[in-house]
Structures are given as C-alpha cells and as structure tokens.
Write an enzyme that holds these catalytic residues in place. Structure first.
Site, PDB file in Angstrom:
ATOM      1  N   GLU A   1       0.835  -1.211   0.000  1.00  0.00           N
ATOM      2  CA  GLU A   1       0.000   0.000   0.000  1.00  0.00           C
ATOM      3  C   GLU A   1       0.867   1.257   0.000  1.00  0.00           C
ATOM      4  O   GLU A   1       1.847   1.332   0.737  1.00  0.00           O
ATOM      5  CB  GLU A   1      -0.883  -0.010   1.253  1.00  0.00           C
ATOM      6  CG  GLU A   1      -1.774   1.208   1.397  1.00  0.00           C
ATOM      7  CD  GLU A   1      -2.505   1.227   2.738  1.00  0.00           C
ATOM      8  OE1 GLU A   1      -3.469   1.995   2.863  1.00  0.00           O
ATOM      9  OE2 GLU A   1      -2.103   0.474   3.651  1.00  0.00           O
TER      10      GLU A   1
ATOM     11  N   LYS B   1      -9.477   2.383  -3.182  1.00  0.00           N
ATOM     12  CA  LYS B   1     -10.025   1.953  -1.894  1.00  0.00           C
ATOM     13  C   LYS B   1     -11.372   2.602  -1.615  1.00  0.00           C
ATOM     14  O   LYS B   1     -11.530   3.821  -1.755  1.00  0.00           O
ATOM     15  CB  LYS B   1      -9.028   2.294  -0.778  1.00  0.00           C
ATOM     16  CG  LYS B   1      -9.413   1.748   0.600  1.00  0.00           C
ATOM     17  CD  LYS B   1      -8.295   2.020   1.593  1.00  0.00           C
ATOM     18  CE  LYS B   1      -8.601   1.414   2.959  1.00  0.00           C
ATOM     19  NZ  LYS B   1      -7.506   1.646   3.915  1.00  0.00           N
TER      20      LYS B   1
ATOM     21  N   CYS C   1      -5.683  -2.753   2.780  1.00  0.00           N
ATOM     22  CA  CYS C   1      -5.498  -2.630   4.231  1.00  0.00           C
ATOM     23  C   CYS C   1      -6.786  -2.921   5.017  1.00  0.00           C
ATOM     24  O   CYS C   1      -7.248  -4.039   5.080  1.00  0.00           O
ATOM     25  CB  CYS C   1      -4.927  -1.246   4.557  1.00  0.00           C
ATOM     26  SG  CYS C   1      -4.228  -1.123   6.228  1.00  0.00           S
TER      27      CYS C   1
END
Length: 510
Positions: free
Chosen positions: A262, A328, A380
């Site tokens: 990430e 995301k 994440c």
C-alpha cells in the site's frame, strides 16, 4: 454472589478473550471468555449485569485494540495519556454493543442457547454497520485453526461467531447442569455439542472449489520495511524508490507478477508518471507485470484516492487514466479521512495524520487484471469487511489480493489480528489470497485459509511463491450473510411463538 466477585469475573474473562485471537491463538479461550460474559449477562440484577458487561467489554476491547495507541502516540503526535484516553473512549463506545446484548437477555429473560447466539449476531451486525462499522475482534476469527473451521465457507465469520456463542452457551448450561446434578440437561447439552461439532468437522473436509493447476502464477512480494516515521518524509523518497527499484529489478523476467504494498511510493502518483512509464516499458520487455499501491489524484473528479495500478500489462498500458485501477472504498475514520473535519482538525495533531484526506472509490469495481488473471482487491482496512470483498467477487476471479502498511501499529498484536482476518476471507470465499505489506506480515494464503509462505516481519526482503487459482463457489460466496441472518430471525420468531403459546395455555388452564 458478591458484586465485586461478579465484576472481577467479568473483567478477567474479557481480557482472556483476546488470547483466543492471533498472535496467541488459544482458540479454546473464546468459549471461556464468552462463558464469563453469559454468566454476568444472566445475573439476577439488571444494573449489576449491565455494569459487569461494561467491565467485560473494557477488558476485551482495551487490550484487543491496544495497538491503536502506537499510531495515535508515536505517529499521531498525541501524548501517551491522550492516546490511552482515546483507546479507552473507543472501547467504551464498543462496549455499548455487548451491553445491548445483556439488556436484551435481561429484558426477555433469555434461557435458550440458540437465542443467545441470535441476539449476539444482531449486536455484531450493528457494530459492523453503525458509523461505517468496526467489525474487529469477532469471535468467529478465533476458530479458523479449530476443528470447526468448516463452518466459514458456508456461513462466513458471522456464522462462525454465531456457532462460538451458541457453543459457549451450551457449555455454560452443561457446567451449570452438572453443578445442579440435572442429569437430563447434561445429556441433552453433550448430545448437542457432539452432533454439531461432528458435523462441523465433517463439513471442513468438503471441497467447494477446485484448483486450476495449469493456471498458476509465480508471484513476488516486495517488502520494503520502510519505517513509518520516515515513510512520508520527502527527503527519504529517493531512498524508498531505490529500495523498491532494486527489488523489482531483481525479479523482472523471473516472476510473472511483482506486488508492492500500500502507498509503496510515498508521493502523489501524478507527480512521478515518468517513473511509472519507464517501469511499464521495462516490465513489458521482461514479460513481468508489477502492481504498485499508489496515492493518486483523479484529475476529473479531484478525488485523492488510495489505489493500486499495474505496470507492464500489455492489455492496459500504463497511464494516469487507465481503467485497470482499483481505488479503496472503505476508508479508516481519522486515519484516512476525518469526520467533522472542520471541527476536529484544529483540535489536535492526532486528527492530522499524514494522508488523512482521502476520498472513497466505488463500492463495486471491475476485476483488477494482471497476467490475464482477475483479482479481487482490498486495501489494508478493507479486508476486515467480508461482505464488501464478496460483493466484488466475479465469476472470473482467480485470486484475492490485499496490500497494506501495518507499520502504523509497530511491534504490536494489531498486524497479527489483521492477518488472521485476511486468512478468514480466503477460507470464506474459497480463493487463494496474496498479502503484500510494507513491514510484514507478507504472506501467501491458500483457499483453506492456511499460510503457504510467509516473509519475516520487519525485514527488507522479497518473497516468491507459485500460487494456483481455484474455480467454483463456496456457499458463503454465493449467499453471503443472508442464511445466518435468516436462521437467527427464524430462531427468534419460533422462540417468541412458543413462549406466547405457553402463556395462552397457562391462562386457559387457570
């Protein structure tokens, strides 16, 4: 029983519950912890039961999410006292959900073991939904290495949690019946445990999906091990680029796919497009594709996005506007965006963490492609939301992918809990999962949730492994949480109906 003893039992059993999760993995302690909660929830006096449940919750959550203190204190700039206070406030908020469970148990004088599980399922649903949700520390995760792991591909972690609470209630009743020498109830409870436990163990051997042996990919994970206090330092950018560049060059032409974690390059992707364009050309020449976590600004919408993009993909040549990008969706409150921003940002540096001004990508996005394989990504925090990942699963999906930067949590229990949840996603959906992280834990996970290869934590290293995709669907992949929610509702309605019927029969006899 003396109130102080009840409160002590509650607090200790709450703390014990955390040891059922990773990295401790004493899965049997989940039943001990929940048994303690059931004991206090059924206490005769409501006020005692509610306060004892609050203490259980504070012991459970304060210890269980103590890793948040690392990011708040070390990287958020808050004092140690303020960081502990914020963890305590979050734990007090999370305590509302077990307290709601106890209130319902007291209000309706619940005795049925299955109704305990149904009520807990309701409160866990609320905890995973209210204020965008925080479904961390669900007890179902503790059972991934138990004989009952086979429940997950059918009912998901929600069903695993339902089973864990139900089994805890059965064990609690079993112990109570023994103490009262109620041998008929002892027999019933033992039979229930044996039947359901045996079925669970049997189902665990069923293969809902099949490997596609001829479609395997050789994948390399690049773990840069960039310290969090250096990661966003502009002066360290070139050192970071150098670390990942060396790792990429070492595996170009040798691996099919290289994956970076990430926000691997801690600067706006838009400002270093020449780097990506050069990498795209070299990667194509070597027939290797590279996935990179980036910070990207969509120039059309103006959104700042936490995203993943590929270089070296012949079907999607690299460009800022490429359609082969995942952004995301489920952001971390306060970490990636700040609720009530204009009010909170001026109050404290903890509300001004680096890169805390992201916007959300779409909830449902196309398959992310690499080497003509389809990936279902989660960045994440998103990996803890099983339903979101399931909804993004396509018929052609070969692999699950998660990239992360757990350096925020240092050498704490947080990254290990995070990994445990990633393993559950693979088991639920019957798909192998690839996890690339900055400081670890970088792993390859098979379709049964088992770790096939793992890089050491806090080391600058790479990890290469051949991953074989699967075809087919687990029941959970097809139906999600709907079956366990419907079952819970049926159990509650049946219990309500039988209670009402008994009351009417009693009235008619009088």
């Amino acid at each position: 029983m003396n109130k102080l003893i009840v409160y002590l039992i509650a607090l200790i059993s709450g703390v014990i519950g955390v040891f059922a999760f990773s990295p401790f993995d004493y899965w049997g302690l989940a039943y001990v912890s929940l048994g303690g909660l059931l004991f206090v929830a059924k206490n005769a006096k409501k006020s005692t039961a509610l306060f004892a449940t609050f203490l259980w919750s504070m012991g459970f959550f304060c210890f269980g999410v103590s890793w948040l203190n690392v990011s708040i204190h070390q990287f958020g700039g808050a004092s140690l006292g303020v960081s502990y206070l914020l963890v305590g406030l979050l734990s007090a908020y999370l305590a509302l959900y077990p307290m709601l469970f106890t209130y319902l148990v007291q209000r309706f004088q619940v005795q049925s073991t299955v109704i305990f599980a149904a009520l807990w399922t309701l409160t866990e649903f609320l905890r995973s939904w209210v204020f965008t949700g925080f479904p961390w520390l669900q007890f179902g995760y503790t059972q991934i290495d138990s004989p009952f792991y086979g429940i997950a591909p059918i009912f998901g972690v929600t069903g695993m949690t339902f089973f864990t609470v139900w089994a805890s209630a059965v064990i609690f009743n079993f112990v109570f019946s023994l103490s009262k020498k109620q041998w008929n109830l002892v027999g019933v409870n033992v039979l229930l445990l044996l039947v359901v436990g045996g079925l669970s163990a049997y189902v665990g051997k069923v293969n809902f999906v099949q490997p596609k042996e001829d479609k395997g990919l050789t994948v390399t994970l690049a773990q840069g091990n960039i310290e969090q206090n250096l990661k966003w330092d502009p002066e360290y950018l070139y050192a970071t680029v150098d670390i990942y560049q060396k790792q990429i060059l070492a595996h170009l032409g040798k691996s099919d796919l290289i994956i970076l974690p990430e926000s691997a390059l801690p600067t706006l992707e838009n400002s270093i497009t020449p780097f990506f364009e050069a990498l795209d050309r070299v990667a194509k020449e070597k027939n290797t594709e590279v996935m990179i976590g980036t910070v990207y600004r969509d120039e059309q919408s103006g959104k700042l996005l936490n995203s993943i993009v590929t270089a070296g993909n012949p079907d999607f040549p690299y460009e800022l506007t490429t359609k082969n990008r995942y952004s995301k969706h489920h952001l971390v409150p306060f970490g990636e965006y700040v609720p009530l921003e204009s009010l909170l940002r001026p109050l404290n540096s903890v509300f001004n963490l680096p890169m805390s001004a992201f916007q959300s990508g779409d909830a449902i996005q196309p398959s992310f492609m690499a080497k003509q394989h389809a990936f279902a990504p989660a960045i994440c925090y998103e990996i803890i939301f099983g339903e979101q990942l399931r909804e993004n699963l396509k018929k052609e999906t070969d692999y699950l992918l998660t990239i992360s930067n757990d350096a925020w949590f240092g050498d704490s229990i947080g990254p290990w809990q995070h990994l445990q949840m990633a393993r559950m996603r693979a088991l639920e959906l019957g798909k192998p999962l690839i996890r690339a992280t900055n400081t670890g834990i970088s792993v390859f996970i098979d379709a049964k949730g088992n770790i096939e290869a793992q890089a050491p934590q806090f080391e600058e290293t790479t990890l290469t492994h051949k991953m074989v995709p699967t075809e087919g669907k687990t029941p959970y992949a097809a139906l999600g949480n709907l079956p366990i929610y419907v079952l819970s509702l049926i159990f509650v309605l049946l219990r309500g109906f039988t209670t009402l019927l008994k009351r009417r029969l009693n009235l008619s006899q009088k």
